[in-house]
Design a protein around this motif. Structure first.
Motif, PDB file in Angstrom:
ATOM      1  N   LYS A  12      35.645  50.494  43.495  1.00  0.00           N
ATOM      2  CA  LYS A  12      37.054  50.427  43.104  1.00  0.00           C
ATOM      3  C   LYS A  12      37.598  51.804  42.702  1.00  0.00           C
ATOM      4  CE  LYS A  12      37.587  45.967  43.565  1.00  0.00           C
ATOM      5  NZ  LYS A  12      37.901  45.099  42.442  1.00  0.00           N
ATOM      6  N   SER A  13      36.711  52.725  42.261  1.00  0.00           N
ATOM      7  CA  SER A  13      37.189  54.083  41.972  1.00  0.00           C
ATOM      8  C   SER A  13      37.506  54.836  43.263  1.00  0.00           C
ATOM      9  CB  SER A  13      36.153  54.856  41.140  1.00  0.00           C
ATOM     10  OG  SER A  13      34.893  54.872  41.770  1.00  0.00           O
ATOM     11  N   ASP A  14      36.784  54.514  44.363  1.00  0.00           N
ATOM     12  CA  ASP A  14      37.141  55.071  45.677  1.00  0.00           C
ATOM     13  C   ASP A  14      38.481  54.521  46.147  1.00  0.00           C
ATOM     14  OD1 ASP A  14      35.089  56.811  46.070  1.00  0.00           O
ATOM     15  OD2 ASP A  14      33.898  55.506  47.349  1.00  0.00           O
ATOM     16  N   VAL A  15      38.799  53.283  45.758  1.00  0.00           N
ATOM     17  CA  VAL A  15      40.097  52.694  46.124  1.00  0.00           C
ATOM     18  C   VAL A  15      41.233  53.503  45.498  1.00  0.00           C
ATOM     19  CG1 VAL A  15      41.557  50.651  45.833  1.00  0.00           C
ATOM     20  CG2 VAL A  15      39.163  50.378  46.481  1.00  0.00           C
ATOM     21  N   TRP A  16      41.057  53.947  44.232  1.00  0.00           N
ATOM     22  CA  TRP A  16      42.064  54.823  43.588  1.00  0.00           C
ATOM     23  C   TRP A  16      42.248  56.093  44.416  1.00  0.00           C
ATOM     24  CZ3 TRP A  16      44.360  54.740  38.411  1.00  0.00           C
ATOM     25  CH2 TRP A  16      45.026  55.918  38.080  1.00  0.00           C
ATOM     26  N   CYS A  17      41.134  56.733  44.798  1.00  0.00           N
ATOM     27  CA  CYS A  17      41.218  57.959  45.604  1.00  0.00           C
ATOM     28  C   CYS A  17      41.974  57.710  46.901  1.00  0.00           C
ATOM     29  CB  CYS A  17      39.813  58.484  45.912  1.00  0.00           C
ATOM     30  SG  CYS A  17      38.831  58.885  44.474  1.00  0.00           S
ATOM     31  N   PHE A  18      41.753  56.535  47.499  1.00  0.00           N
ATOM     32  CA  PHE A  18      42.445  56.217  48.750  1.00  0.00           C
ATOM     33  C   PHE A  18      43.950  56.150  48.536  1.00  0.00           C
ATOM     34  CE2 PHE A  18      44.003  53.630  52.217  1.00  0.00           C
ATOM     35  CZ  PHE A  18      43.276  54.099  53.300  1.00  0.00           C
ATOM     36  N   GLY A  19      44.391  55.671  47.369  1.00  0.00           N
ATOM     37  CA  GLY A  19      45.819  55.658  47.069  1.00  0.00           C
ATOM     38  C   GLY A  19      46.407  57.054  47.041  1.00  0.00           C
ATOM     39  N   VAL A  20      45.655  58.024  46.472  1.00  0.00           N
ATOM     40  CA  VAL A  20      46.122  59.420  46.460  1.00  0.00           C
ATOM     41  C   VAL A  20      46.156  59.966  47.882  1.00  0.00           C
ATOM     42  CG1 VAL A  20      45.744  61.713  45.485  1.00  0.00           C
ATOM     43  CG2 VAL A  20      45.158  59.677  44.145  1.00  0.00           C
ATOM     44  N   LEU A  21      45.160  59.581  48.713  1.00  0.00           N
ATOM     45  CA  LEU A  21      45.158  59.999  50.121  1.00  0.00           C
ATOM     46  C   LEU A  21      46.393  59.464  50.848  1.00  0.00           C
ATOM     47  CD1 LEU A  21      43.664  61.323  52.530  1.00  0.00           C
ATOM     48  CD2 LEU A  21      42.520  59.133  52.885  1.00  0.00           C
ATOM     49  N   ASP A  27      45.229  50.482  36.060  1.00  0.00           N
ATOM     50  CA  ASP A  27      44.337  51.035  35.045  1.00  0.00           C
ATOM     51  C   ASP A  27      42.951  50.403  35.114  1.00  0.00           C
ATOM     52  OD1 ASP A  27      46.257  52.734  34.145  1.00  0.00           O
ATOM     53  OD2 ASP A  27      46.873  51.514  32.436  1.00  0.00           O
ATOM     54  N   SER A  28      42.883  49.098  35.281  1.00  0.00           N
ATOM     55  CA  SER A  28      41.596  48.404  35.305  1.00  0.00           C
ATOM     56  C   SER A  28      41.077  48.304  36.738  1.00  0.00           C
ATOM     57  CB  SER A  28      41.749  46.997  34.721  1.00  0.00           C
ATOM     58  OG  SER A  28      40.553  46.260  34.881  1.00  0.00           O
ATOM     59  N   PRO A  29      39.825  48.689  36.984  1.00  0.00           N
ATOM     60  CA  PRO A  29      39.273  48.558  38.347  1.00  0.00           C
ATOM     61  C   PRO A  29      39.287  47.121  38.851  1.00  0.00           C
ATOM     62  CG  PRO A  29      37.850  49.929  36.970  1.00  0.00           C
ATOM     63  CD  PRO A  29      38.869  49.327  36.059  1.00  0.00           C
ATOM     64  N   ASP A  30      39.156  46.152  37.948  1.00  0.00           N
ATOM     65  CA  ASP A  30      39.145  44.752  38.373  1.00  0.00           C
ATOM     66  C   ASP A  30      40.477  44.309  38.970  1.00  0.00           C
ATOM     67  OD1 ASP A  30      36.553  44.562  37.465  1.00  0.00           O
ATOM     68  OD2 ASP A  30      37.146  43.855  35.469  1.00  0.00           O
ATOM     69  N   ASP A  31      41.560  45.015  38.608  1.00  0.00           N
ATOM     70  CA  ASP A  31      42.882  44.663  39.122  1.00  0.00           C
ATOM     71  C   ASP A  31      43.161  45.276  40.488  1.00  0.00           C
ATOM     72  OD1 ASP A  31      43.360  43.217  36.834  1.00  0.00           O
ATOM     73  OD2 ASP A  31      44.342  44.886  35.784  1.00  0.00           O
ATOM     74  N   ARG A  32      42.263  46.158  40.945  1.00  0.00           N
ATOM     75  CA  ARG A  32      42.462  46.785  42.264  1.00  0.00           C
ATOM     76  C   ARG A  32      41.792  45.940  43.339  1.00  0.00           C
ATOM     77  NH1 ARG A  32      39.894  52.183  40.028  1.00  0.00           N
ATOM     78  NH2 ARG A  32      41.204  52.386  38.157  1.00  0.00           N
ATOM     79  N   MET A  33      42.311  46.028  44.545  1.00  0.00           N
ATOM     80  CA  MET A  33      41.759  45.278  45.666  1.00  0.00           C
ATOM     81  C   MET A  33      40.542  46.001  46.235  1.00  0.00           C
ATOM     82  SD  MET A  33      44.779  46.107  48.430  1.00  0.00           S
ATOM     83  CE  MET A  33      46.063  45.792  47.214  1.00  0.00           C
ATOM     84  N   THR A  34      39.765  45.296  47.028  1.00  0.00           N
ATOM     85  CA  THR A  34      38.645  45.897  47.741  1.00  0.00           C
ATOM     86  C   THR A  34      39.157  46.552  49.030  1.00  0.00           C
ATOM     87  OG1 THR A  34      38.181  43.886  48.991  1.00  0.00           O
ATOM     88  CG2 THR A  34      37.099  44.130  46.834  1.00  0.00           C
ATOM     89  N   PHE A  35      38.274  47.317  49.675  1.00  0.00           N
ATOM     90  CA  PHE A  35      38.682  47.957  50.925  1.00  0.00           C
ATOM     91  C   PHE A  35      38.901  46.921  52.030  1.00  0.00           C
ATOM     92  CE2 PHE A  35      37.082  51.972  49.089  1.00  0.00           C
ATOM     93  CZ  PHE A  35      38.136  52.800  49.450  1.00  0.00           C
ATOM     94  N   ALA A  36      38.165  45.817  52.002  1.00  0.00           N
ATOM     95  CA  ALA A  36      38.399  44.760  52.989  1.00  0.00           C
ATOM     96  C   ALA A  36      39.792  44.154  52.807  1.00  0.00           C
ATOM     97  CB  ALA A  36      37.321  43.680  52.856  1.00  0.00           C
TER      98      ALA A  36
END
Length: 736
Positions: free
Chosen positions: A594-603, A653-662
Motif C-alpha cells: 500500500k505504500s507503493d500505491v501512494w508512490c503510484f499516485g505521485v507518479l 493517511d491510513s494504508p488500509d483505506d488505499r486500494m490494491t494495485f489489482a
C-alpha cells in the motif's frame, strides 16, 4: 484374337464391379454398421488459441479439429457421434527437446459438434481439445487418433478399419495470444535421447559391488557439438508414469550423476574422451542413462519445465553376477541410524538459522534457493561502448553495449543485440549499492513490464550489470522532451486541440496526449501489480525509475531498494525519494504494497504535469509536516476530476483505506472509459508553472516554504503550504 481380348477387358471389369456396388446398403443396419464406414481423416481447423486461467483453473491451449468419416449415407449423418473416451486417443510423441513432466495433464475432449449435413457431402464433426499449457512451453507433439464412432439408434460402437490420425505440434509461435518469452527455443537446448550403444561390467572392489558402463556413440552424426553429457543413476521405481515405455525408466536429475566427455576429434574440448561411467557402490534396482549433445554451454541442462527434475532415460541392464549387492547389511543398521539421526538434527538446525535470518531480513530469502548463478556472463561476449553514456546516478554510470551474436537467452533483444550496462563507481559504498540492485533484480524475476536482467560480468577489477536496453530512457527525461516540444508548438501559436489546427511540420512522435497519460499509467500499474502479487515492495517508484522502450512501452526499473512484505528489518529511506514516500513510512512504519500505491499516485501527478516536480518549493524535512496537516499535491489542468479523485484516494493517511494495485487497474480502466472523449485531447503546458524543475540542483534556487515551529504564532498565512489548497480540492470535498 489379341485385339478382341483388349476390347472385352473394360466390359469384364464393369460387370465385375456391379456386385460390389449392389452390395452397399441403402441405409446402415444394426449389426452391419461397419459396411457403412470407409475411412476417417482428421484436419486442423485454424490456429491454436491460448486460454488463460479458464474457470479459475490452469491456463490451457485450445485446438479445434475436423473429423471427416467417409462412407456414411447423408440421411444417416445425425446418427453417428464421436465419444470422448472410447473414440479418440492422444499419444505423446517424445522429441529430443521434450521431457517427462509429471504434472502434465492429459488432453481433454470438451466439445463434439456435428456440422450441417447439407453443407458437406461427408460426415464432419468439429471437436475441441484442451491441452495443458506445459505442452506449449515444452513444444510437445501429440498423435491424435480416431478409432471408432458411436451409432445412437443401434447403441453400437463401430470400429474403423482405417483409423484417422493427425500429428499436432504445440509450438508457441502457432498459439494465438500466448507469451513465448519462457517457451523452449529448440535451436539452443541440448539434444537428448541420443542413439547410443553401451556395454557393462560388474565387479567387486574393496568389499563392495561396483559397475562400469562404456558408452559408444557415433560422433559424426552430431556436427557442431561442443561436448556430450551423460546423466545416470538409479531409476525412480516409485514413479509410475503413463509415458514410460519398454526399455525406458524415470531418472531423477537431482539424484543422478553426470559426466561430460568430448567428441573424438574435438581439439578445443576440456573434458577428455573417457566414456566410462562408474557406479559405486552398486545398489539393488534398475539403472538408467540419458545422453545429451550440448551445442551451447549456456544451455547444458535438458529443458525441464517448472520445478520438475525427472526425465525419461534408457534403462540399462547390468550383467548379473554372484556379487552381494544388497542395499545394507544388517550389522550396519545401528551405525547408519546413529549417523542419519545426527545429520537430520544438524540439517534441522541449519534450516532454523536460515529461516530466522530470512525472517529478520538479514539475508534475502531468494539467496538460499540459488545453487548456480545462471546470470553470470563471459566478459568476451560483451562489447561496451564507453563513449556512449546512457545515464549516470549516485553510484554508477550506464553505458550502451552489445552482446555477441552467438549469445541467445530468454530476453528478446533487437537485431543489433543492444543492451544497457551499469558499472559502479570505484568506492566501497557504490559497490555495495550496486550489488543490492543486482540481487534485487534477480529476486523480482521477469515480467513484460519490468526491466529484465540479462546477466552480470564480475571480476576483481570491474563489475558490470547487463540489463534490457530501453531506447527512450527514463520517463522523467521522456516527459521533459515532449513538454519542451509542446511548448515550442505553443510559442508558434499552434493549437493541436483547435478544430482546424495547423499541423504542418508537427512531429507527432514528440507530442503528448491525455491518452498517453492513461496508457503509461496502465502499463506501470500492471508491472507494480506483479510485484505486489509476489509480496515484493519497490519502495522507489517515480518517473526516474520508469523506462520507455523504442515502441513507447513502459518498464519498471531500479530494484535496489526492494523489500519483502512482513519483513521486520528496519527500512532505510533514501533522502532523494522523500517526496514520493508514503506518510506512514515518513513516520517510521515498515513498507507495504500500500505504500507503493501512494508512490503510484505521485507518479500519476508527474504524468499529468508532463514531468513536474512534486512539492517543488518544499524542503525534504518539511514534507511530513505538510502531509500531516492534510496538504496534498494540487489538481492540474491535464488531469480530469475523476483522475484527480483517484489520486487523492491513493494518498489516504491510513494504508488500509488505499486500494490494491489489482483494484487500481480496474479503476484506471473505468476512468479511461469515462474520459474517452477527453483522452484524445493533446495536453496543454502552462509555461509559467513553478513545478517544472529539471534537476534537484534547480530546487535550491527556489524559495523554500517552511512549517511554523511549535509554540510560535501558527496562524495560517498565504505562505503556509498547508493553506495552499486549490479551489478544485475544496469543491471535491477533500478539505473543509
Amino acid at each position: 484374337m489379341f485385339r478382341v481380348l483388349v476390347l472385352l477387358l473394360p466390359v469384364f471389369l464393369f460387370f465385375r464391379q456391379i456386385p460390389t456396388t449392389l452390395s452397399l446398403p441403402d441405409s446402415c443396419e444394426c449389426g452391419k454398421l461397419s459396411k457403412c464406414i470407409q475411412s476417417a481423416k482428421i484436419l486442423s481447423e485454424g490456429s491454436l488459441q491460448y486460454l488463460q486461467h479458464i474457470d479459475k483453473g490452469p491456463s490451457m491451449i485450445e485446438a479445434n479439429l475436423l473429423v471427416n468419416i467417409l462412407g456414411i449415407p447423408r440421411h444417416e449423418h445425425d446418427n453417428f457421434v464421436v465419444l470422448p473416451n472410447d473414440s479418440i486417443s492422444f499419444d505423446w510423441l517424445p522429441e529430443s527437446h521434450d521431457v517427462i513432466e509429471s504434472s502434465r495433464s492429459q488432453p481433454l475432449l470438451t466439445h463434439s459438434i456435428l456440422l450441417d449435413a447439407a453443407a458437406t457431402p461427408m460426415h464432419t464433426t468439429r471437436i475441441t481439445v484442451l491441452f495443458d499449457e506445459i505442452n506449449m512451453r515444452l513444444r510437445s507433439q501429440y498423435k491424435i487418433s480416431i478409432h471408432s464412432i458411436y451409432n445412437a439408434p443401434c447403441n453400437e460402437m463401430v470400429q474403423l478399419e482405417h483409423p484417422g490420425s493427425l500429428k499436432l505440434v504445440l509450438a508457441c509461435e502457432k498459439v494465438r495470444g500466448a507469451n513465448c518469452q519462457n517457451a523452449i527455443k529448440v535451436d539452443y537446448h541440448p539434444q537428448c535421447n541420443v542413439d547410443m550403444k553401451y556395454s557393462t561390467r560388474v565387479f567387486e572392489a574393496d568389499g563392495k559391488g561396483e559397475a562400469e558402463i562404456f558408452v559408444a556413440v557415433n560422433d559424426t552424426h552430431y556436427e557442431g557439438a561442443k561436448y556430450f553429457i551423460a546423466y545416470y543413476g538409479l531409476c525412480d521405481s516409485k514413479t509410475i508414469n503413463r509415458y514410460t515405455k519398454k526399455g525406458k525408466c524415470i531418472l531423477d536429475m537431482k539424484q543422478a550423476t553426470s559426466k561430460r566427455f568430448c567428441p573424438m576429434e574435438k581439439g578445443d574440448c576440456l573434458f577428455g574422451i573417457d566414456r566410462n561411467l562408474t557406479i559405486s557402490p552398486l545398489m539393488v534396482g534398475e539403472y538408467g542413462i540419458q545422453l545429451c549433445v550440448v551445442y551451447d554451454p549456456l544451455y547444458e541442462k535438458p529443458p525441464i519445465a517448472y520445478t520438475n527434475t525427472r526425465i525419461l532415460a534408457h534403462k540399462v541392464t547390468l550383467a548379473s553376477s554372484s556379487l552381494a549387492i544388497s542395499s545394507v547389511t544388517p550389522s550396519l543398521h545401528g551405525t547408519i541410524l546413529v549417523y542419519a539421526s545426527l545429520i537430520i538434527l544438524v540439517f534441522i538446525l541449519l534450516i532454523a538459522i536460515i529461516v530466522y535470518k530470512c525472517y529478520t531480513g538479514r539475508i534475502r530469502c531468494c539467496r538460499r534457493k540459488k545453487q548456480i548463478d545462471r546470470f553470470v556472463l563471459d566478459e568476451k561476449c560483451l562489447n561496451i561502448h564507453h563513449n556512449h553514456i546512457l545515464g549516470s546516478g549516485k553510484f554508477g554510470t550506464v553505458y550502451l553495449a552489445q552482446l555477441s551474436a552467438e549469445l541467445h537467452g530468454p530476453v528478446i533483444l533487437d537485431d543489433q543485440q543492444r543492451v544497457a550496462v551499469k558499472t559502479p563507481y570505484d568506492s566501497k559504498e557504490a559497490r555495495a549499492l550496486f550489488m543490492e540492485e543486482v540481487e534485487g533484480a534477480k529476486c523480482v524475476g521477469r515480467h513484460p513490464k519490468l526491466v529484465a536482467i540479462i546477466g552480470t560480468v564480475m571480476s576483481d577489477d570491474f563489475m558490470h550489470f547487463v540489463m534490457e536496453y530501453c531506447h527512450h530512457g527514463n520517463l522523467k527525461e521522456y516527459l521533459a522532451k515532449r513538454r519542451n516540444y509542446m511548448l515550442g508548438l505553443q510559442n508558434r501559436n499552434i493549437d493541436l486541440n483547435a478544430p482546424m489546427a495547423n499541423i504542418e511540420g508537427v512531429d507527432f512522435e514528440q507530442v503528448f496526449t491525455v491518452e498517453d497519460i492513461h496508457r503509461i499509467a496502465s502499463q506501470a500499474c500492471t508491472g507494480m501489480a506483479y510485484l505486489a502479487q509476489n509480496s515484493i515492495i519497490h519502495n522507489a517508484l517515480c518517473a526516474r525509475h520508469v523506462l520507455i522502450t523504442s515502441d513507447h512501452s513502459v518498464k519498471i526499473s531500479d530494484f535496489g531498494n526492494i523489500t519483502f512484505e512482513n519483513n521486520s528489518h528496519k527500512f532505510e529511506l533514501p533522502t532523494e525519494l522523500t517526496k514520493w514516500t508514503a506518510i506512514e513510512i515518513l513516520k517510521g512504519s515498515q513498507p507495504s504494497p500500500k505504500s507503493d500505491v501512494w508512490c503510484f499516485g505521485v507518479l500519476l501527478w508527474e504524468l499529468s504535469t508532463v514531468g513536474g516536480s512534486p512539492y517543488h518549493n518544499t524542503d525534504n524535512r518539511n514534507v511530513l509536516s505538510l502531509l500531516e496537516k492534510g496538504f496534498r499535491l494540487p489538481k492540474v489542468d491535464n488531469a480530469s476530476l475523476l483522475l484527480y479523485q483517484l489520486m487523492r484516494e491513493l494518498w489516504c493517511d491510513s494504508p488500509d483505506d488505499r486500494m490494491t494495485f489489482a483494484q487500481l487497474s480496474s479503476r484506471l480502466s473505468y476512468t479511461i472509459q469515462q474520459d474517452y472523449n477527453a483522452s484524445h485531447r493533446f495536453v496543454t503546458i502552462d509555461r509559467f508553472a513553478p513545478y517544472y524543475v529539471d534537476s534537484e540542483e534547480d530546487t535550491k534556487t527556489l524559495p523554500i516554504l517552511s512549517v511554523p515551529e511549535p509554540g510560535k504564532n501558527n496562524r495560517r498565512t498565504s505562505n503556509d503550504p498547508a493553506h495552499l489548497l486549490s479551489e478544485s480540492e475544496r469543491l471535491l470535498g477533500f478539505r473543509r
